[in-house]
Design a protein around this motif. Structure first.
Motif, PDB file in Angstrom:
ATOM      1  N   LYS A 201      33.481 -19.785  18.664  1.00 17.41           N
ATOM      2  CA  LYS A 201      33.822 -20.957  18.191  1.00 17.41           C
ATOM      3  C   LYS A 201      32.294 -21.270  19.472  1.00 17.41           C
ATOM      4  O   LYS A 201      31.454 -21.905  18.943  1.00 17.41           O
ATOM      5  N   LYS A 202      32.557 -20.747  20.623  1.00 17.17           N
ATOM      6  CA  LYS A 202      31.173 -20.927  21.448  1.00 17.17           C
ATOM      7  C   LYS A 202      29.368 -20.459  21.817  1.00 17.17           C
ATOM      8  O   LYS A 202      28.619 -21.500  20.770  1.00 17.17           O
ATOM      9  N   TYR A 203      30.283 -19.291  20.967  1.00 14.88           N
ATOM     10  CA  TYR A 203      28.375 -18.298  21.148  1.00 14.88           C
ATOM     11  C   TYR A 203      28.169 -17.647  19.937  1.00 14.88           C
ATOM     12  O   TYR A 203      26.898 -16.957  19.527  1.00 14.88           O
ATOM     13  N   TRP A 204      28.757 -18.528  18.407  1.00 14.66           N
ATOM     14  CA  TRP A 204      28.495 -18.192  17.198  1.00 14.66           C
ATOM     15  C   TRP A 204      27.304 -18.407  16.584  1.00 14.66           C
ATOM     16  O   TRP A 204      26.241 -16.947  16.038  1.00 14.66           O
ATOM     17  N   LYS A 205      26.925 -18.824  17.471  1.00 11.96           N
ATOM     18  CA  LYS A 205      25.991 -19.492  17.529  1.00 11.96           C
ATOM     19  C   LYS A 205      24.047 -17.998  17.409  1.00 11.96           C
ATOM     20  O   LYS A 205      22.279 -18.418  16.742  1.00 11.96           O
ATOM     21  N   VAL A 206      24.757 -17.887  18.558  1.00  8.66           N
ATOM     22  CA  VAL A 206      23.522 -16.879  19.400  1.00  8.66           C
ATOM     23  C   VAL A 206      23.786 -15.486  19.403  1.00  8.66           C
ATOM     24  O   VAL A 206      23.088 -14.884  20.177  1.00  8.66           O
ATOM     25  N   LEU A 207      24.643 -14.883  18.905  1.00 11.36           N
ATOM     26  CA  LEU A 207      25.370 -14.190  18.797  1.00 11.36           C
ATOM     27  C   LEU A 207      24.044 -13.372  17.432  1.00 11.36           C
ATOM     28  O   LEU A 207      23.487 -13.485  16.679  1.00 11.36           O
ATOM     29  N   ASP A 208      23.787 -11.844  18.378  1.00  7.40           N
ATOM     30  CA  ASP A 208      22.568 -11.674  17.527  1.00  7.40           C
ATOM     31  C   ASP A 208      23.445  -9.941  16.229  1.00  7.40           C
ATOM     32  O   ASP A 208      23.640  -9.405  16.469  1.00  7.40           O
ATOM     33  N   LYS A 209      23.184  -9.778  14.837  1.00  8.71           N
ATOM     34  CA  LYS A 209      23.716  -9.876  13.643  1.00  8.71           C
ATOM     35  C   LYS A 209      23.217  -8.367  13.951  1.00  8.71           C
ATOM     36  O   LYS A 209      23.517  -7.522  13.425  1.00  8.71           O
ATOM     37  N   GLU A 210      21.542  -8.241  14.185  1.00 12.41           N
ATOM     38  CA  GLU A 210      21.383  -7.090  13.835  1.00 12.41           C
ATOM     39  C   GLU A 210      22.295  -5.782  14.943  1.00 12.41           C
ATOM     40  O   GLU A 210      22.297  -4.083  14.350  1.00 12.41           O
ATOM     41  N   ILE A 211      22.499  -6.260  16.153  1.00 10.79           N
ATOM     42  CA  ILE A 211      23.415  -5.602  16.851  1.00 10.79           C
ATOM     43  C   ILE A 211      25.252  -5.276  16.610  1.00 10.79           C
ATOM     44  O   ILE A 211      25.010  -4.067  16.535  1.00 10.79           O
ATOM     45  N   PHE A 212      25.156  -6.429  15.692  1.00 13.66           N
ATOM     46  CA  PHE A 212      26.973  -5.292  14.873  1.00 13.66           C
ATOM     47  C   PHE A 212      26.216  -4.475  13.700  1.00 13.66           C
ATOM     48  O   PHE A 212      27.074  -3.901  13.206  1.00 13.66           O
TER      49      PHE A 212
END
Length: 261
Positions: A201-212
């Motif tokens: 909830k806190k960081y969803w906007k900044v999570l790096d999808k490419e890392i996932f």
């Protein structure tokens, strides 16, 4: 071996954690074996005069005045971060990162002492216990074509540095620690849903999808599945990313997330 000179040298190490070899180096820099009995007697005298305090076998601190009033458990808690740094430096030098729920807690600025802390590294599997606390050094691997692949070099790209009590530690980054925190294994039989939820909830906007996507090539199928379900009501795009990673790497796997959530 003038005792007073040794004491002065020890006081220069004030508020530090010292191992047996550190003590011997101070007392006998030339490491002459013929001095062994004398060295042991000096160590005993240093302890008896409170110049050093023994935390466990051959692990010491150079205390301040307040430390003499503390019991062993309180001393360990006071010096825990220094102990942790000392053990990490001694066994794996700079080739490591803090793994799992503790890493995710650190990202959320929770620096409390865990019962177990996991240190991922290239080669060492070892447990160190002091009172109710454990430092667990472990390797991380993945099987491909029935061969084990050590994943340290691949995952060590996904680390960040954090300062805790003025000491620098390497910690798995936000994306990797989210996945690690959603794992259940022989060493970990639960995961902190509220912490994971709070972090998404806190960081969803900044999570790096490419890392996932990069991590998803190798590991953490159940963790991806749990994050997929937890993100469903937080961010639809993140949910679709996790779903896509699962489909690309493991087909239409759905998993047993309801068993634990």
């Amino acid at each position: 071996m003038d005792f007073n000179k040794i004491v002065k040298k020890m006081f220069k190490k004030w508020w530090k954690v010292l191992f047996k070899n550190d003590i011997y180096e101070i007392i006998d820099p030339e490491k002459k074996s013929k001095y062994q009995n004398k060295i042991d007697k000096i160590v005993y005298r240093l302890k008896s005069e409170w110049v050093i305090i023994n935390l466990k076998a051959w692990v010491y601190i150079v205390p301040d005045m307040e430390d003499q009033k503390l019991n062993k458990i309180d001393l360990i808690e006071k010096y825990y971060v220094k102990l942790l740094k000392k053990y990490i430096s001694f066994y794996v030098s700079n080739s490591y990162y803090i793994w799992g729920t503790k890493a995710l807690e650190i990202h959320n600025k929770n620096y409390s002492i865990p019962e177990k802390i996991f240190i991922i590294n290239r080669n060492l599997n070892k447990k160190i216990k002091f009172w109710d606390y454990e430092i667990i050094f472990k390797t991380i691997s993945w099987k491909i074509d029935n061969k084990k692949m050590n994943l340290y070099s691949r995952f060590s790209k996904f680390i960040t540095k954090k300062i805790i009590e003025n000491l620098e530690f390497k910690v798995s980054n936000l994306e990797l620690s989210l996945l690690e925190s959603a794992i259940i294994s022989d060493n970990i039989n639960w995961f902190d849903i509220s912490l994971i939820n709070k972090t998404i909830k806190k960081y969803w906007k900044v999570l790096d999808k490419e890392i996932f996507y990069e991590i998803g090539k190798y590991k953490y199928i159940m963790a991806f599945n749990r994050l997929k379900e937890l993100s469903k009501n937080i961010d639809k795009n993140l949910y679709l990313v996790f779903l896509d990673i699962i489909k690309k790497n493991w087909g239409l796997f759905i998993g047993e997330w309801l068993r634990w959530i």
